[in-house]
Write a protein that holds these residues in place. Structure first.
Motif, PDB file in Angstrom:
ATOM      1  N   LEU A  65      20.466  58.142  20.868  1.00 47.56           N
ATOM      2  CA  LEU A  65      21.808  58.611  21.231  1.00 47.56           C
ATOM      3  C   LEU A  65      22.805  58.321  20.114  1.00 47.56           C
ATOM      4  O   LEU A  65      23.693  59.131  19.826  1.00 47.56           O
ATOM      5  N   TYR A  66      22.647  57.161  19.487  1.00 48.67           N
ATOM      6  CA  TYR A  66      23.515  56.832  18.362  1.00 48.67           C
ATOM      7  C   TYR A  66      23.243  57.760  17.181  1.00 48.67           C
ATOM      8  O   TYR A  66      24.174  58.214  16.495  1.00 48.67           O
ATOM      9  N   LEU A  67      21.966  58.067  16.973  1.00 49.99           N
ATOM     10  CA  LEU A  67      21.584  59.008  15.916  1.00 49.99           C
ATOM     11  C   LEU A  67      22.228  60.371  16.172  1.00 49.99           C
ATOM     12  O   LEU A  67      22.751  61.013  15.252  1.00 49.99           O
ATOM     13  N   ASP A  68      22.211  60.809  17.423  1.00 47.53           N
ATOM     14  CA  ASP A  68      22.828  62.100  17.780  1.00 47.53           C
ATOM     15  C   ASP A  68      24.328  62.088  17.495  1.00 47.53           C
ATOM     16  O   ASP A  68      24.894  63.096  17.056  1.00 47.53           O
ATOM     17  N   SER A  69      24.964  60.960  17.748  1.00 44.64           N
ATOM     18  CA  SER A  69      26.410  60.885  17.533  1.00 44.64           C
ATOM     19  C   SER A  69      26.745  60.985  16.045  1.00 44.64           C
ATOM     20  O   SER A  69      27.753  61.609  15.674  1.00 44.64           O
ATOM     21  N   ILE A  70      25.922  60.359  15.189  1.00 42.49           N
ATOM     22  CA  ILE A  70      26.158  60.474  13.750  1.00 42.49           C
ATOM     23  C   ILE A  70      25.941  61.912  13.302  1.00 42.49           C
ATOM     24  O   ILE A  70      26.727  62.473  12.532  1.00 42.49           O
ATOM     25  N   GLU A  71      24.867  62.512  13.801  1.00 45.20           N
ATOM     26  CA  GLU A  71      24.564  63.894  13.406  1.00 45.20           C
ATOM     27  C   GLU A  71      25.676  64.840  13.844  1.00 45.20           C
ATOM     28  O   GLU A  71      26.013  65.785  13.136  1.00 45.20           O
ATOM     29  N   SER A  72      26.224  64.610  15.000  1.00 44.07           N
ATOM     30  CA  SER A  72      27.295  65.484  15.492  1.00 44.07           C
ATOM     31  C   SER A  72      28.506  65.446  14.573  1.00 44.07           C
ATOM     32  O   SER A  72      29.252  66.430  14.469  1.00 44.07           O
ATOM     33  N   PHE A  73      28.699  64.321  13.887  1.00 45.38           N
ATOM     34  CA  PHE A  73      29.802  64.222  12.935  1.00 45.38           C
ATOM     35  C   PHE A  73      29.614  65.232  11.803  1.00 45.38           C
ATOM     36  O   PHE A  73      30.557  65.897  11.380  1.00 45.38           O
ATOM     37  N   PRO A 117      23.511  57.789   4.127  1.00 45.03           N
ATOM     38  CA  PRO A 117      22.419  56.802   4.041  1.00 45.03           C
ATOM     39  C   PRO A 117      22.072  56.181   5.392  1.00 45.03           C
ATOM     40  O   PRO A 117      20.894  55.971   5.698  1.00 45.03           O
ATOM     41  N   GLU A 118      23.087  55.866   6.182  1.00 43.25           N
ATOM     42  CA  GLU A 118      22.839  55.287   7.504  1.00 43.25           C
ATOM     43  C   GLU A 118      22.064  56.271   8.379  1.00 43.25           C
ATOM     44  O   GLU A 118      21.117  55.897   9.079  1.00 43.25           O
ATOM     45  N   TYR A 119      22.480  57.534   8.316  1.00 44.70           N
ATOM     46  CA  TYR A 119      21.810  58.559   9.121  1.00 44.70           C
ATOM     47  C   TYR A 119      20.346  58.695   8.715  1.00 44.70           C
ATOM     48  O   TYR A 119      19.453  58.719   9.572  1.00 44.70           O
ATOM     49  N   LEU A 120      20.091  58.797   7.423  1.00 48.83           N
ATOM     50  CA  LEU A 120      18.721  58.993   6.936  1.00 48.83           C
ATOM     51  C   LEU A 120      17.834  57.791   7.267  1.00 48.83           C
ATOM     52  O   LEU A 120      16.662  57.952   7.614  1.00 48.83           O
ATOM     53  N   LYS A 121      18.398  56.594   7.154  1.00 44.06           N
ATOM     54  CA  LYS A 121      17.632  55.393   7.478  1.00 44.06           C
ATOM     55  C   LYS A 121      17.296  55.355   8.964  1.00 44.06           C
ATOM     56  O   LYS A 121      16.156  55.065   9.361  1.00 44.06           O
ATOM     57  N   LEU A 122      18.282  55.668   9.782  1.00 43.20           N
ATOM     58  CA  LEU A 122      18.096  55.614  11.231  1.00 43.20           C
ATOM     59  C   LEU A 122      17.113  56.671  11.710  1.00 43.20           C
ATOM     60  O   LEU A 122      16.277  56.395  12.575  1.00 43.20           O
ATOM     61  N   ILE A 123      17.203  57.858  11.165  1.00 45.89           N
ATOM     62  CA  ILE A 123      16.303  58.922  11.606  1.00 45.89           C
ATOM     63  C   ILE A 123      14.869  58.601  11.207  1.00 45.89           C
ATOM     64  O   ILE A 123      13.918  58.884  11.946  1.00 45.89           O
ATOM     65  N   ASP A 124      14.689  57.974  10.047  1.00 44.21           N
ATOM     66  CA  ASP A 124      13.345  57.598   9.608  1.00 44.21           C
ATOM     67  C   ASP A 124      12.775  56.510  10.517  1.00 44.21           C
ATOM     68  O   ASP A 124      11.605  56.581  10.930  1.00 44.21           O
ATOM     69  N   ASN A 165      19.094  70.114   8.079  1.00 48.25           N
ATOM     70  CA  ASN A 165      20.371  70.640   8.587  1.00 48.25           C
ATOM     71  C   ASN A 165      21.555  69.848   8.042  1.00 48.25           C
ATOM     72  O   ASN A 165      22.581  70.411   7.647  1.00 48.25           O
ATOM     73  N   VAL A 166      21.402  68.536   8.013  1.00 50.28           N
ATOM     74  CA  VAL A 166      22.488  67.687   7.525  1.00 50.28           C
ATOM     75  C   VAL A 166      22.631  67.795   6.011  1.00 50.28           C
ATOM     76  O   VAL A 166      23.747  67.902   5.485  1.00 50.28           O
ATOM     77  N   LEU A 167      21.518  67.792   5.288  1.00 44.91           N
ATOM     78  CA  LEU A 167      21.585  67.895   3.829  1.00 44.91           C
ATOM     79  C   LEU A 167      22.199  69.224   3.387  1.00 44.91           C
ATOM     80  O   LEU A 167      22.852  69.300   2.347  1.00 44.91           O
ATOM     81  N   ASN A 168      21.985  70.263   4.155  1.00 46.40           N
ATOM     82  CA  ASN A 168      22.596  71.557   3.836  1.00 46.40           C
ATOM     83  C   ASN A 168      24.115  71.485   3.889  1.00 46.40           C
ATOM     84  O   ASN A 168      24.813  72.171   3.139  1.00 46.40           O
ATOM     85  N   ILE A 169      24.630  70.650   4.777  1.00 44.55           N
ATOM     86  CA  ILE A 169      26.077  70.524   4.930  1.00 44.55           C
ATOM     87  C   ILE A 169      26.655  69.573   3.887  1.00 44.55           C
ATOM     88  O   ILE A 169      27.651  69.861   3.235  1.00 44.55           O
ATOM     89  N   VAL A 170      25.994  68.439   3.719  1.00 38.71           N
ATOM     90  CA  VAL A 170      26.509  67.414   2.812  1.00 38.71           C
ATOM     91  C   VAL A 170      26.320  67.817   1.352  1.00 38.71           C
ATOM     92  O   VAL A 170      27.135  67.485   0.482  1.00 38.71           O
ATOM     93  N   ASN A 171      25.218  68.515   1.060  1.00 39.74           N
ATOM     94  CA  ASN A 171      24.940  68.980  -0.310  1.00 39.74           C
ATOM     95  C   ASN A 171      24.818  67.808  -1.288  1.00 39.74           C
ATOM     96  O   ASN A 171      25.393  67.813  -2.375  1.00 39.74           O
ATOM     97  N   ASN A 172      24.050  66.795  -0.887  1.00 40.65           N
ATOM     98  CA  ASN A 172      23.799  65.634  -1.734  1.00 40.65           C
ATOM     99  C   ASN A 172      22.502  65.889  -2.503  1.00 40.65           C
ATOM    100  O   ASN A 172      21.404  65.829  -1.943  1.00 40.65           O
ATOM    101  N   LYS A 173      22.616  66.196  -3.800  1.00 44.58           N
ATOM    102  CA  LYS A 173      21.456  66.586  -4.598  1.00 44.58           C
ATOM    103  C   LYS A 173      20.431  65.475  -4.705  1.00 44.58           C
ATOM    104  O   LYS A 173      19.214  65.721  -4.667  1.00 44.58           O
ATOM    105  N   GLU A 174      20.900  64.237  -4.841  1.00 42.56           N
ATOM    106  CA  GLU A 174      19.973  63.113  -4.986  1.00 42.56           C
ATOM    107  C   GLU A 174      19.115  62.941  -3.735  1.00 42.56           C
ATOM    108  O   GLU A 174      17.893  62.799  -3.817  1.00 42.56           O
ATOM    109  N   GLU A 175      19.762  62.951  -2.571  1.00 41.06           N
ATOM    110  CA  GLU A 175      19.013  62.787  -1.322  1.00 41.06           C
ATOM    111  C   GLU A 175      18.140  64.007  -1.035  1.00 41.06           C
ATOM    112  O   GLU A 175      17.062  63.878  -0.452  1.00 41.06           O
TER     113      GLU A 175
END
Length: 480
Positions: free
Chosen positions: A145-153, A181-188, A223-233
Motif C-alpha cells: 500500500l505504501y508502494l502504491d502511494s509512492i507510485e501514485s505520486f 531510489p526509495e520507490y525502486l528499492k521498495l518495489i524490488d 511506467n515510472v521511469l518513463n515519467i521521471v526520465n532518469n537515464k542512469e536508472e
C-alpha cells in the motif's frame, strides 16, 4: 483445428450428475487433446470474441497461431503451450482484453451478461466462475500500500512527465529524483519477497505466478521511469532485466519490447533504416532477428514509403531465408502484388484468379456479391440471412459470391470453414491497391453489389440479404 459442435453444449449443460454419459464423453474427448482447451460461446446475439495468448519469439518463428476467433453460437478448440497458461478474451467491438488463467483440458463457457464478459469453467456439470487479477497472488500488505502511494505520486504527474522532451526542467524533476531510489528499492524488496515465497513450493502454477509477478514489477518500474526520465536508472533497469532468459520467456519478453520502443521506435536520433543497417552484433542472433522484425513493423506504423518497406523486407528474407514472422505484414502491404484496376483473388483451394475473368464463367446468371471480412461482426450476423436467401432462390439463374476485403488470409480461411461458405468465396489479395475498391468507394462493410446476366454492375450498393428488398430486387431481375 476447430470443430462446430454446438450440439455438444446442449448435452453438456443438461448434465447435472457426473455419471451422465454425455459429460463423460466430453471429458474423454478433452483427454485425447491434452494441450487443448474447449471454449463454448453459447449466445447468438453478441459480437465474436478473440481468444489470444502470449507467444515466445521462437514460437512466432515456427508459425504458431497466437489468437483465434470464436463466433456465436459456436465451439472452439484452442491450443495452449503450457499446462497452465494465461489467455485473453476480447470482444471484437472492444479494445481491452480480460485475462483468465486456464489449464489444459479445461472446458470453458463464455457469456456476455450486463455488458461484461463472464467466463466459467465447466466441471462435473457445474459452472465455476473464472476470475483473474494480480491481487490474487500479490497481498495488499502495508508495504504494498505504501508502494502504491509512492507510485501514485509519479503517475498523477504523468501528463507533465509526458512533456519531458519539450520541457526537460519540469517543476517536479528534483522531487521525482529524490523519491525514485526509495520507490525502486521498495518495489524490488516487495516483489522479491513474494517471488521467494512462491519458489519455496515449486510447481507449474507457482512458476507461472512468479513470472506474472516479475512482469508486473517490470511494467510498474517502466511506467515510472518513463515519467521521471532518469537515464542512469533506466540503464540499470535494462542491464538487470535485458537477459536472454527473459527473452525466451513468454511473459517476461515484454522487457525487450519496452527496450525496443525506447531505443528505436521513439528515438529521434536514429532512423529505423539506420538502426536496421547497423545490425545488432552485440546480441545473440535470435534477439537481433527480433529487433529487425520490429524495425520493419515500425516502418509501416510510421508510414515509411512502400518501396522502402519492400527493400527491407527483401533484406530480411535474404538474411534469414524466410519472412517469418512478417507474413501478416506481407499481406498488409500487398507485397509482390502490382497495382491493378481489377481484383486479385484466391479461392479456398489456393487457386489464383481475377474478378473480371472469373465473372465470365457466370454469364447468363445474376451475381449477388457480398463484401465481408472475418473480423466484421455485422457481416457475420448477416451470413445466416445470406444462406436463407440463397435457399429461397435455389435452382434459379443466380450465384452468390463472397469477397473478403481487408482481411487476413488465415482468419478468412477459418471463418470460411466455420460459416460453411467455401463455394464462390474468395480472398482479395489487393484490397488496398485495387482501383476497383477505390472507384466504388468500398470503405465500409458489409457491402453488397448486383451484376446482371451480362456481368454488368447494375447495383453498386445493394440491400443486404437480411432485407425484404434484396429478395424483391433479385426476383424481378431473374424474370428478365
Amino acid at each position: 483445428m476447430k470443430f462446430r459442435i454446438t450440439f455438444l453444449f446442449l448435452l453438456l449443460v443438461a448434465c447435472t450428475e457426473p455419471e451422465d454419459k454425455s459429460f463423460q464423453n466430453t471429458v474423454k474427448f478433452n483427454n485425447q487433446n491434452p494441450n487443448m482447451i474447449m471454449i463454448i460461446n453459447s449466445s447468438d446475439k453478441i459480437p465474436p470474441y478473440i481468444i489470444s495468448k502470449e507467444l515466445t519469439f521462437e514460437e512466432l518463428l515456427k508459425g504458431e497461431v497466437y489468437s483465434d476467433t470464436i463466433y456465436s453460437p459456436d465451439t472452439l478448440f484452442f491450443q495452449l503451450n503450457e499446462s497452465v497458461q494465461l489467455i485473453d478474451v476480447t470482444p471484437t467491438d472492444e479494445y481491452y482484453p480480460q485475462s483468465f488463467l486456464v489449464k489444459t483440458g479445461d472446458t470453458l463457457d463464455v457469456q456476455y451478461i450486463n455488458s461484461k464478459i463472464n467466463v466459467n469453467r465447466i466441471e462435473n456439470g457445474k459452472f465455476i466462475p473464472l476470475k483473474w487479477d494480480l491481487t490474487q497472488i500479490i497481498p495488499k500488505s502495508k508495504k504494498f500500500l505504501y508502494l502504491d502511494s509512492i507510485e501514485s505520486f509519479f503517475l498523477k504527474e504523468e501528463i507533465t512527465g509526458s512533456l519531458k522532451f519539450f520541457l526537460p526542467n519540469v517543476k517536479n524533476k528534483d522531487e521525482w529524483s529524490f523519491k525514485l531510489p526509495e520507490y525502486l528499492k521498495l518495489i524490488d524488496e516487495n516483489y522479491s519477497a513474494v517471488v521467494d515465497s512462491l519458489n519455496k513450493y515449486e510447481n507449474s502454477l507457482n512458476n507461472l505466478y512468479s513470472q506474472l509477478i516479475k512482469k508486473d514489477q517490470v511494467q510498474r518500474i517502466n511506467n515510472v521511469l518513463n515519467i521521471v526520465n532518469n537515464k542512469e536508472e533506466t540503464e540499470k533497469f535494462y542491464s538487470k532485466y535485458l537477459i536472454p532468459e527473459n527473452f525466451r520467456n513468454r511473459y517476461l519478453s515484454s522487457i525487450y519490447g519496452i527496450y525496443y520502443m525506447d531505443k528505436f521506435h521513439f528515438n529521434k536520433d536514429i532512423t529505423l533504416t539506420e538502426a536496421y543497417d547497423r545490425g545488432f552484433p552485440e546480441y545473440p542472433k535470435e534477439i537481433a532477428r527480433y529487433f529487425k522484425f520490429r524495425l520493419v513493423s515500425s516502418m509501416i506504423i510510421k508510414k515509411y514509403r512502400k518501396e522502402t518497406v519492400f527493400e527491407f523486407l527483401d533484406k530480411y528474407k535474404e538474411e534469414y531465408g524466410d519472412f517469418s514472422p512478417l507474413e501478416n505484414i506481407l499481406s498488409e502491404m500487398e507485397y509482390g502484388i502490382q497495382t491493378s484496376t481489377d481484383l486479385a483473388l484466391i479461392d479456398y483451394q489456393s487457386n489464383d484468379s481475377k474478378w473480371e475473368e472469373i465473372k465470365k464463367k457466370w454469364k447468363g446468371k445474376i451475381i449477388y456479391v457480398d463484401f465481408w471480412a472475418s473480423w466484421c461482426a455485422p457481416c457475420l450476423r448477416a451470413m445466416p440471412y445470406s444462406k436463407e436467401l440463397k435457399e429461397k432462390l435455389a435452382g434459379k439463374e443466380i450465384v452468390f459470391v463472397y469477397l473478403a476485403l481487408n482481411d487476413r488470409e488465415d482468419l478468412w480461411r477459418n471463418s470460411t470453414q466455420r460459416n460453411q461458405i467455401i463455394e464462390n468465396n474468395f480472398f482479395i489479395k489487393n484490397s488496398k491497391s485495387s482501383e476497383f475498391i477505390s472507384n466504388y468507394n468500398i470503405n465500409a462493410i458489409p457491402r453488397y453489389m448486383i451484376f446482371d446476366k451480362n456481368g454488368m454492375l447494375i447495383h453498386e450498393d445493394a440491400p443486404g440479404p437480411d432485407t425484404k428488398e434484396a429478395f424483391e430486387i433479385l426476383t424481378e431481375l431473374l424474370k428478365l
